[in-house]
Design a protein around this motif. Structure first.
Motif, PDB file in Angstrom:
ATOM      1  N   LEU A 175      -5.648  51.010  74.908  1.00  0.00           N
ATOM      2  CA  LEU A 175      -5.084  49.781  75.454  1.00  0.00           C
ATOM      3  C   LEU A 175      -4.321  49.072  74.339  1.00  0.00           C
ATOM      4  O   LEU A 175      -4.904  48.665  73.335  1.00  0.00           O
ATOM      5  N   VAL A 176      -3.007  48.959  74.512  1.00  0.00           N
ATOM      6  CA  VAL A 176      -2.198  48.180  73.570  1.00  0.00           C
ATOM      7  C   VAL A 176      -2.235  46.743  74.076  1.00  0.00           C
ATOM      8  O   VAL A 176      -1.486  46.361  74.972  1.00  0.00           O
ATOM      9  N   ASN A 177      -3.143  45.973  73.521  1.00  0.00           N
ATOM     10  CA  ASN A 177      -3.370  44.609  73.982  1.00  0.00           C
ATOM     11  C   ASN A 177      -2.694  43.622  73.029  1.00  0.00           C
ATOM     12  O   ASN A 177      -2.020  44.018  72.083  1.00  0.00           O
ATOM     13  N   SER A 178      -2.891  42.369  73.276  1.00  0.00           N
ATOM     14  CA  SER A 178      -2.376  41.326  72.393  1.00  0.00           C
ATOM     15  C   SER A 178      -3.541  40.653  71.691  1.00  0.00           C
ATOM     16  O   SER A 178      -4.675  40.652  72.192  1.00  0.00           O
ATOM     17  N   ILE A 179      -3.266  40.073  70.549  1.00  0.00           N
ATOM     18  CA  ILE A 179      -4.296  39.310  69.856  1.00  0.00           C
ATOM     19  C   ILE A 179      -4.733  38.120  70.711  1.00  0.00           C
ATOM     20  O   ILE A 179      -5.805  37.542  70.507  1.00  0.00           O
ATOM     21  N   THR A 222      -0.032  40.901  67.101  1.00  0.00           N
ATOM     22  CA  THR A 222       0.754  39.706  67.371  1.00  0.00           C
ATOM     23  C   THR A 222       2.017  40.150  68.106  1.00  0.00           C
ATOM     24  O   THR A 222       2.133  41.316  68.477  1.00  0.00           O
ATOM     25  N   PHE A 223       2.964  39.258  68.319  1.00  0.00           N
ATOM     26  CA  PHE A 223       4.115  39.645  69.129  1.00  0.00           C
ATOM     27  C   PHE A 223       4.952  40.729  68.436  1.00  0.00           C
ATOM     28  O   PHE A 223       4.929  40.876  67.218  1.00  0.00           O
ATOM     29  N   LEU A 250       3.330  32.259  62.801  1.00  0.00           N
ATOM     30  CA  LEU A 250       3.332  32.727  64.186  1.00  0.00           C
ATOM     31  C   LEU A 250       4.543  33.594  64.502  1.00  0.00           C
ATOM     32  O   LEU A 250       4.526  34.404  65.424  1.00  0.00           O
ATOM     33  N   THR A 251       5.625  33.425  63.751  1.00  0.00           N
ATOM     34  CA  THR A 251       6.826  34.210  64.011  1.00  0.00           C
ATOM     35  C   THR A 251       6.851  35.510  63.215  1.00  0.00           C
ATOM     36  O   THR A 251       7.821  36.239  63.276  1.00  0.00           O
ATOM     37  N   HIS A 252       5.786  35.784  62.470  1.00  0.00           N
ATOM     38  CA  HIS A 252       5.697  37.040  61.730  1.00  0.00           C
ATOM     39  C   HIS A 252       5.134  38.112  62.654  1.00  0.00           C
ATOM     40  O   HIS A 252       3.923  38.346  62.678  1.00  0.00           O
ATOM     41  N   GLY A 253       5.988  38.724  63.448  1.00  0.00           N
ATOM     42  CA  GLY A 253       5.536  39.746  64.369  1.00  0.00           C
ATOM     43  C   GLY A 253       5.432  41.101  63.705  1.00  0.00           C
ATOM     44  O   GLY A 253       5.692  41.271  62.520  1.00  0.00           O
ATOM     45  N   MET A 276      -4.035  43.897  64.423  1.00  0.00           N
ATOM     46  CA  MET A 276      -2.867  43.795  63.557  1.00  0.00           C
ATOM     47  C   MET A 276      -2.350  42.363  63.576  1.00  0.00           C
ATOM     48  O   MET A 276      -1.928  41.873  64.624  1.00  0.00           O
ATOM     49  N   GLY A 277      -2.408  41.709  62.441  1.00  0.00           N
ATOM     50  CA  GLY A 277      -1.946  40.330  62.384  1.00  0.00           C
ATOM     51  C   GLY A 277      -1.864  39.845  60.962  1.00  0.00           C
ATOM     52  O   GLY A 277      -2.476  40.422  60.049  1.00  0.00           O
TER      53      GLY A 277
END
Length: 313
Positions: A175-179, A222-223, A250-253, A276-277
C-alpha cells in the motif's frame, strides 16, 4: 607513530564508503533478480509514481499488469516501455482498465487481472485522490468518491486477489499510503480519513495473512514532487518565522524516482513498514503520540497564518 594514527580515520572512512558502494551495487543487482518473472500489478500506472514504478519493474524483468482509468495513457506507457526494451530480458506488459470510482466494475477487474497470468505475486496499490478544501466545503458525494478511490478500491482489489495468494501461500501487497494516514493535516479532512482507513485495513490484514506467507507492506510518504512550475512574480509577504520554516518543510516532497526505488527495495527486502519524510513530518508524528496538545496548538496557529495556510491548501 602519530602519522599512522592521524591517517587511520580517513582510511576507515574511505573503506566504509567503498563497502557501502559495493553493498548498494549488490542490492541493485539483487533487486533485478528478485522481481524477475514475478507478476506485478500497479493499480495506477499512468500516474507520475506509477510510471516510475512501471519503468523500474519492467527493466528488472517483471511481468507487469498495468492498470489505469485512461486507455490512451496506458497504451502510450506500453509503447514507451516496449520500444526500447530487449524482448529477451523483459516482458510486454498487460493492460487493464481500472477505475476505483466505479466500484461496480471491481469484480470484472479482479477476473481480468487474474486471467492475465493466472496469479499475482506483487500488488502495488498506489491509486489516490487528494482534495484540498475545508471540511465543510466537501460534499457527501465527494467524500464517497474519495473513500472509493483511496480505501474501498484498494481493499476490494486486495480481497479479490487474496484467495489466489493464499492458495499459493505466497504474495506481497504494497500500500503506497500517505503520511497523512498517520497524521491529520488541516484542509485534508476527507483525504486523511481515507488514508487512516487504508492504513488500519492493511495493518490488520498484515497479521491475518502472515501465516500464509503473504507479506503486507505500507509505504507512507509526504507529497510527491511535481515538475517545478515557471516562477510567477508576486509581492512577497512578511511571514512569521516559525510558520515560514514549517511551510518550507511541508513543501519538501519526495521525488517519484526515489519513492519508486523505495517501493522496489520494500518488495525485495519484504519490509513491513516504511515512512518517508523530512524533519517536520517525523517530528509531528512523535508529537502526535507524546505531546498531542502541543501539536494541535501548532497546527491551529499555522492555519491562522496566511503564509502557512496557502502552503498547505
Amino acid at each position: 607513530m602519530a602519522l599512522p594514527m592521524v591517517m587511520l580515520l580517513p582510511l576507515l572512512i574511505v573503506v566504509a564508503a567503498g563497502v557501502y558502494h559495493i553493498y548498494n551495487q549488490i542490492m541493485q543487482f539483487m533487486s533485478k533478480s528478485l522481481v524477475r518473472n514475478k507478476v506485478v500489478v500497479i493499480t495506477d500506472a499512468v500516474s507520475v509514481l506509477g510510471t516510475e514504478c512501471a519503468h523500474l519493474f519492467h527493466k528488472a524483468g517483471a511481468r507487469l499488469i498495468l492498470c489505469g482509468s485512461c486507455w490512451d495513457k496506458l497504451e502510450s506507457l506500453y509503447n514507451t516501455l516496449t520500444n526500447d526494451a530487449d524482448p529477451r530480458e523483459t516482458f510486454a506488459p498487460k493492460l487493464v482498465m481500472l477505475d476505483f470510482s466505479d466500484m461496480c466494475s471491481m469484480e470484472d477487474v479482479v477476473d481480468e487481472v487474474l486471467e492475465c497470468y493466472g496469479c499475482v505475486d506483487v500488488l502495488i496499490c498506489n491509486s489516490s485522490i487528494k482534495p484540498k478544501a475545508p471540511a465543510q466545503s466537501i460534499s457527501l458525494e465527494q467524500d464517497r468518491n474519495i473513500m472509493d478511490i483511496n480505501y474501498f478500491g484498494p481493499s476490494t482489489l486486495t480481497k479479490g486477489v487474496l484467495p489466489s495468494m493464499i492458495s499459493r501461500r505466497c504474495g506481497h501487497i504494497v500500500l503506497v499510503n500517505s503520511i497523512q494516514g498517520r497524521l491529520a493535516i488541516p484542509f485534508r479532512s476527507s483525504f486523511a480519513a481515507s488514508k487512516h482507513a487504508a492504513q488500519a485495513f492493511f495493518d490488520c490484514l498484515r497479521a491475518e495473512v502472515e501465516e500464509y506467507g503473504i507479506v503486507v507492506s505500507t509505504v507512507s510518504h509526504t507529497f510527491i514532487k511535481a515538475p517545478d512550475p515557471l516562477p510567477v512574480e508576486e509581492p512577497a509577504p512578511q511571514p512569521n518565522t516559525l510558520s515560514a520554516f514549517i511551510a518550507k518543510q511541508l513543501t519538501h516532497g519526495v521525488h517519484p524516482s526515489v519513492l519508486a526505488n523505495e517501493i522496489m527495495q520494500t518488495v525485495n527486502r519484504k519490509r513491513k513498514e516504511v515512512v518517508m519524510g523530512h524533519l517536520i513530518p517525523r517530528a509531528a508524528l512523535c508529537l502526535r503520540s507524546l505531546l498531542p496538545s502541543f501539536l494541535f496548538a501548532v497546527l491551529g496557529a499555522g492555519v491562522k497564518d496566511s503564509v502557512l495556510a496557502k502552503q498547505i491548501l
